[in-house]
Design a protein around this motif. Structure first.
Motif, short mmCIF file in Angstrom:
data_model
loop_
_atom_site.label_atom_id
_atom_site.label_comp_id
_atom_site.label_asym_id
_atom_site.label_seq_id
_atom_site.Cartn_x
_atom_site.Cartn_y
_atom_site.Cartn_z
N THR A 173 0.59 -1.30 0.09
CA THR A 173 0.08 -0.03 0.00
C THR A 173 0.42 0.79 -0.25
O THR A 173 0.38 1.80 -0.55
CB THR A 173 -0.99 -0.16 1.35
OG1 THR A 173 -0.44 0.23 2.40
CG2 THR A 173 -1.84 -0.99 0.95
N TYR A 201 0.11 0.70 -4.49
CA TYR A 201 -1.21 0.11 -5.05
C TYR A 201 -2.50 -0.24 -4.44
O TYR A 201 -2.31 -0.04 -2.77
CB TYR A 201 -0.59 -1.95 -4.77
CG TYR A 201 0.76 -1.55 -5.54
CD1 TYR A 201 -0.34 -1.89 -7.36
CD2 TYR A 201 1.87 -1.83 -5.59
CE1 TYR A 201 1.08 -1.90 -7.92
CE2 TYR A 201 2.71 -2.03 -6.67
CZ TYR A 201 2.29 -1.95 -7.58
OH TYR A 201 3.90 -1.75 -8.27
N ARG A 202 -3.65 -0.17 -4.77
CA ARG A 202 -4.65 -0.15 -3.65
C ARG A 202 -5.09 -2.08 -2.98
O ARG A 202 -4.22 -2.76 -4.00
CB ARG A 202 -6.04 0.05 -4.74
CG ARG A 202 -6.22 0.80 -5.65
CD ARG A 202 -7.07 1.09 -6.92
NE ARG A 202 -8.62 1.16 -5.57
CZ ARG A 202 -9.25 0.46 -6.14
NH1 ARG A 202 -9.20 -0.01 -7.14
NH2 ARG A 202 -10.58 0.56 -5.55
N LEU A 228 -8.16 -4.04 -0.63
CA LEU A 228 -9.46 -4.84 -0.32
C LEU A 228 -8.93 -5.68 0.35
O LEU A 228 -8.57 -6.68 0.56
CB LEU A 228 -10.06 -5.17 -0.85
CG LEU A 228 -11.94 -5.56 -1.04
CD1 LEU A 228 -12.10 -4.44 0.12
CD2 LEU A 228 -12.32 -5.84 -2.12
N ALA A 259 -12.38 2.83 5.17
CA ALA A 259 -11.51 2.92 4.25
C ALA A 259 -10.48 4.04 4.80
O ALA A 259 -10.50 5.03 5.83
CB ALA A 259 -12.42 3.42 2.57
N SER A 264 -6.29 5.67 4.17
CA SER A 264 -5.43 6.60 2.94
C SER A 264 -4.50 5.08 3.01
O SER A 264 -4.87 3.99 2.86
CB SER A 264 -4.32 7.62 3.91
OG SER A 264 -3.79 6.84 4.17
N ASN A 265 -3.69 5.47 1.95
CA ASN A 265 -3.12 4.89 0.73
C ASN A 265 -3.63 3.73 0.68
O ASN A 265 -3.53 2.54 -0.11
CB ASN A 265 -1.59 3.77 2.08
CG ASN A 265 -0.73 4.68 2.48
OD1 ASN A 265 -0.96 5.89 2.13
ND2 ASN A 265 -0.12 4.40 2.63
N ASN A 266 -5.16 4.23 -0.25
CA ASN A 266 -6.00 2.87 -1.18
C ASN A 266 -6.25 2.05 -0.29
O ASN A 266 -6.77 0.71 -1.02
CB ASN A 266 -5.36 2.57 -2.28
CG ASN A 266 -5.57 4.09 -3.08
OD1 ASN A 266 -6.31 4.93 -3.11
ND2 ASN A 266 -4.15 4.79 -3.27
N MET A 267 -6.51 1.70 1.66
CA MET A 267 -7.17 0.29 1.77
C MET A 267 -7.79 0.37 2.10
O MET A 267 -8.29 1.71 2.88
CB MET A 267 -5.69 0.11 2.76
CG MET A 267 -5.99 -1.21 3.07
SD MET A 267 -4.71 -1.38 4.59
CE MET A 267 -4.01 -2.67 3.30
N THR A 268 -9.26 -0.64 1.87
CA THR A 268 -10.44 -0.26 2.01
C THR A 268 -10.43 -2.28 3.34
O THR A 268 -9.91 -2.70 2.27
CB THR A 268 -11.07 -0.59 1.53
OG1 THR A 268 -11.32 0.56 -0.04
CG2 THR A 268 -12.38 -0.88 1.68
N TRP A 308 -15.68 -1.88 -5.68
CA TRP A 308 -14.10 -2.19 -4.97
C TRP A 308 -13.20 -1.69 -6.60
O TRP A 308 -12.18 -0.91 -6.42
CB TRP A 308 -13.46 -3.00 -4.55
CG TRP A 308 -12.04 -2.73 -4.21
CD1 TRP A 308 -11.60 -1.44 -3.19
CD2 TRP A 308 -10.78 -3.10 -4.64
NE1 TRP A 308 -10.65 -1.33 -2.86
CE2 TRP A 308 -10.47 -2.03 -4.32
CE3 TRP A 308 -11.02 -4.28 -5.94
CZ2 TRP A 308 -8.71 -2.49 -4.31
CZ3 TRP A 308 -9.43 -4.16 -5.96
CH2 TRP A 308 -8.80 -3.86 -5.22
N HIS A 320 -13.48 1.28 -8.52
CA HIS A 320 -13.46 2.40 -8.44
C HIS A 320 -14.58 3.26 -7.10
O HIS A 320 -14.71 4.36 -7.16
CB HIS A 320 -12.66 3.62 -8.60
CG HIS A 320 -11.17 2.80 -9.37
ND1 HIS A 320 -9.88 3.18 -8.34
CD2 HIS A 320 -10.31 2.23 -10.33
CE1 HIS A 320 -8.96 3.07 -8.96
NE2 HIS A 320 -9.43 1.76 -9.70
#
Length: 201
Positions: A111, A115-116, A118, A163, A165-169, A195, A198
């Motif tokens: 992350t 990179y995203r 999930l 959600a 920051s750093n595109n982590m869900t 997801w 987006h």
């Protein structure tokens, strides 16, 4: 069943080692010998214990026979003599050592490089409880971007999500067990589709 706490704990029809009963011993051997015919041209060596037809894990039981069928192996390009019989769950017989105490640093690295990610858990799983997964996601220390809230499918709650920051869900899947898509495929498909496109859960 600890993989999904609301499901029945299915008993095994085939007897354990050293067990002989009037019904189970001969009946289970007869059933297994009949089902072994399904695996064309091969006599299976390690058939799994048979579970009742109505049991949730019956599909996993059948997968053994499907995966070892000659037509399946041909379709997958498995050449004779290269790969032995497929077994769903191994118990200490694979040539590797478990030497990674934690994978958190790998998640942080992925992350941090943009990179995203999930991360999801079924909320009825006692093997890998969602609270444990949520705890290690929090341990990464990423700021919250979209706070804890329910996500929905067809007007019904399908779980909860947060959600970072750093595109982590992180998301939970309502009613799902250890392998969430196996228990709740429609909810998992909706979660992943949103997801990957987006879209918010």
């Amino acid at each position: 069943m600890t993989a999904q706490i609301l499901l029945d704990d299915c008993y095994l029809v085939s007897p354990g080692p050293g067990t002989q009963t009037d019904k189970s011993a001969s009946a289970s051997r007869k059933i297994l010998s009949e089902e072994a015919v399904i695996v064309r041209g091969r006599r299976v060596k390690h058939p799994p214990p048979r579970v009742p037809l109505g049991c949730y894990s019956y599909t996993a039981y059948l997968s053994y026979f499907w995966a070892n069928d000659v037509l399946t192996r041909d379709a997958l390009g498995i050449k004779d003599g290269t790969v032995d019989e497929w077994v769903r769950c191994h118990s200490g017989d694979l040539p590797y050592a478990v030497d990674i105490g934690s994978s958190i640093k790998y998640h942080r690295n992925v992350t941090a490089n943009g990179y995203r990610a999930l991360v999801y858990s079924g909320d009825h799983d006692a093997i890998v409880p969602h609270l444990g997964t949520q705890a290690w996601v929090r341990s990464l220390g990423f700021p919250v971007v979209d706070d804890w809230r329910a996500w929905h499918l067809d007007g019904q709650s399908a779980g909860f999500t947060i959600a970072y920051s750093n595109n982590m869900t992180f998301a939970t899947v309502k009613g799902a067990g250890h392998t969430a898509p196996q228990y709740e495929p429609e909810r998992c498909y909706a979660m992943f589709s949103r997801w990957v496109l987006h879209q918010p859960l």
